[in-house]
Design an enzyme around this catalytic site. Structure first.
Site, PDB file in Angstrom:
ATOM      1  CG  HIS A  41      -3.638  -0.224  -6.772  1.00  0.00           C
ATOM      2  ND1 HIS A  41      -3.918   0.381  -5.570  1.00  0.00           N
ATOM      3  CD2 HIS A  41      -3.717  -1.562  -6.531  1.00  0.00           C
ATOM      4  CE1 HIS A  41      -4.163  -0.551  -4.655  1.00  0.00           C
ATOM      5  NE2 HIS A  41      -4.039  -1.735  -5.220  1.00  0.00           N
ATOM      6  NE  ARG A  91      -4.176  -1.689   0.194  1.00  0.00           N
ATOM      7  CZ  ARG A  91      -4.381  -2.623  -0.747  1.00  0.00           C
ATOM      8  NH1 ARG A  91      -3.572  -2.734  -1.776  1.00  0.00           N
ATOM      9  NH2 ARG A  91      -5.410  -3.442  -0.649  1.00  0.00           N
TER      10      ARG A  91
END
Ligand SMILES: NC(=O)c1ccc[n+]([C@@H]2O[C@H](COP(=O)([O-])OP(=O)(O)OC[C@H]3O[C@@H](n4cnc5c(N)ncnc54)[C@H](OP(=O)(O)O)[C@@H]3O)[C@@H](O)[C@H]2O)c1
Length: 317
Positions: A276, A228
């Site tokens: 992502h 993350r």
């Protein structure tokens, strides 16, 4: 498919409700599927299948049996807004791990075979030979040896890399040197040419990729962040690249997504941004796992991959 007639509430800004409705229809003969705009009878909702908590919350679903995340983590949810006592599970399935493994191998080989340097040389019309090395000569240190990190470690090991891995509790993985504790982490990164992060985001792991850890890196380490964005202190990475501790970084996740156009990571010669994309869950490939958890929730069984909010996120239930 039995007599279960689950009532499922769906909420996501990034997943298609139509795809999920169609996928669930392959698993249940009879079910109710609703989204925020059209919940006729909130008391009848059994399952919240969500990426984030909807603005109006989940409190009106007073008979909710389970919250099923559409992501491999739950950090994207505002955890303080989750109803107490309702079990929550993250989404774990083999095709997600496979896409993560592919991404990790691609990013690792790009550094191992020095493509990041050849890309730069190409743009400068420069022909300079850099001798190739064997995979056994490249050490990869992996932060996180869970469902995904373990598969990445074993896949890289099969390619002949020297693979090391760090986790909270001790692990035994064939051919992989494993570490625990902060001291173990420092030792591992000090032995690694490439450091790859695939930790979940928790209070303990936030900002783990920071100046303190970079100080333990060998000069010229390459960093891959697939976890993350807020695992990384972004200013510290820029500093570590400037000092030569970090040679290059591949970042699939950033603290703000999409990364704003003015961010210094864009156009930085040593940083590759991917939007992502490392792991993807498609409804049709993930639905069997979700359906298994819906069935468990309907009969009051513990969920697969149920999250311990207290241990991992400091949220008491
Ligand atoms: N970029 C993408 O597209 C994408 C897609 C999917 C997932 N992800 C990321 O990948 C993460 C990992 O997924 P997963 O399914 O592999 O999770 P997981 O099965 O929960 O595994 C997490 C691993 O991290 C370790 N860990 C957790 N907290 C730790 C700590 N404080 N210190 C040391 N080790 C710690 C765990 O150790 P123990 O086993 O000892 O508990 C475990 O080995 C997700 O949470 C998400 O952040 C990214």
């Amino acid at each position: 498919m039995g007599d279960l007639k689950p009532s499922i509430f769906f909420h996501s800004a990034i997943d298609s409700p139509d795809e999920w409705r169609a996928a669930l229809a392959t698993q249940f003969d009879d079910f109710t599927f609703s989204v925020s705009s059209g919940v006729g009878n909130p008391e009848s909702v059994d399952i919240a299948l969500i990426w984030t908590v909807p603005e109006e919350g989940l409190e009106r679903f007073i008979n909710l049996r389970a919250i099923l995340s559409l992501g491999a983590g739950i950090d994207q949810m505002n955890l303080g807004r989750l109803p107490k006592q309702v079990p929550i599970a993250r989404l774990v399935h083999s095709s997600l791990a496979r896409t993560m493994v592919d991404y990790a191998k691609t990013a690792v080989y790009r550094y191992h075979r020095r493509f990041h340097l050849f890309e730069r040389q190409s743009r400068n019309c420069r022909w300079a030979f850099i001798p190739p090395t064997l995979t056994a000569d490249t050490s990869v240190g992996i932060l996180g040896l869970g469902e995904i990190g373990r598969e990445i470690a074993l896949a890289l090991r099969r390619e002949g890399f020297d693979v090391r891995g760090w986790s909270r509790t001790p692990k035994q993985l064939e051919g992989v040197i494993t570490y625990t504790s902060r001291d173990g982490l420092k030792t591992m990164v000090g032995c690694s040419n490439i450091v790859l992060n695939v930790l979940p985001l928790t209070d303990e792991t936030r900002h783990i990729l920071s100046r303190d850890l970079f100080a333990q890196f060998r000069d010229g380490t390459c960093l891959i962040n697939m976890g993350r964005g807020t695992h990384l202190v972004e200013a510290d990475l820029l500093e570590a690249i400037a000092s030569g501790k970090v040679e290059a970084a591949t970042l699939d996740v950033t603290s703000v997504e999409p990364l704003p156009p003015t961010h210094p990571f864009w156009n930085h010669g040593s940083i590759l941004i991917t939007p992502h994309v490392a792991g993807a869950s498609r409804a049709m490939t993930a639905v069997a796992t979700i359906a298994a958890n819906i069935r468990r929730a309907m009969v009051g069984e513990r969920l697969l991959h149920q999250v311990d909010l207290d241990r991992d996120h400091g949220v008491s239930q």
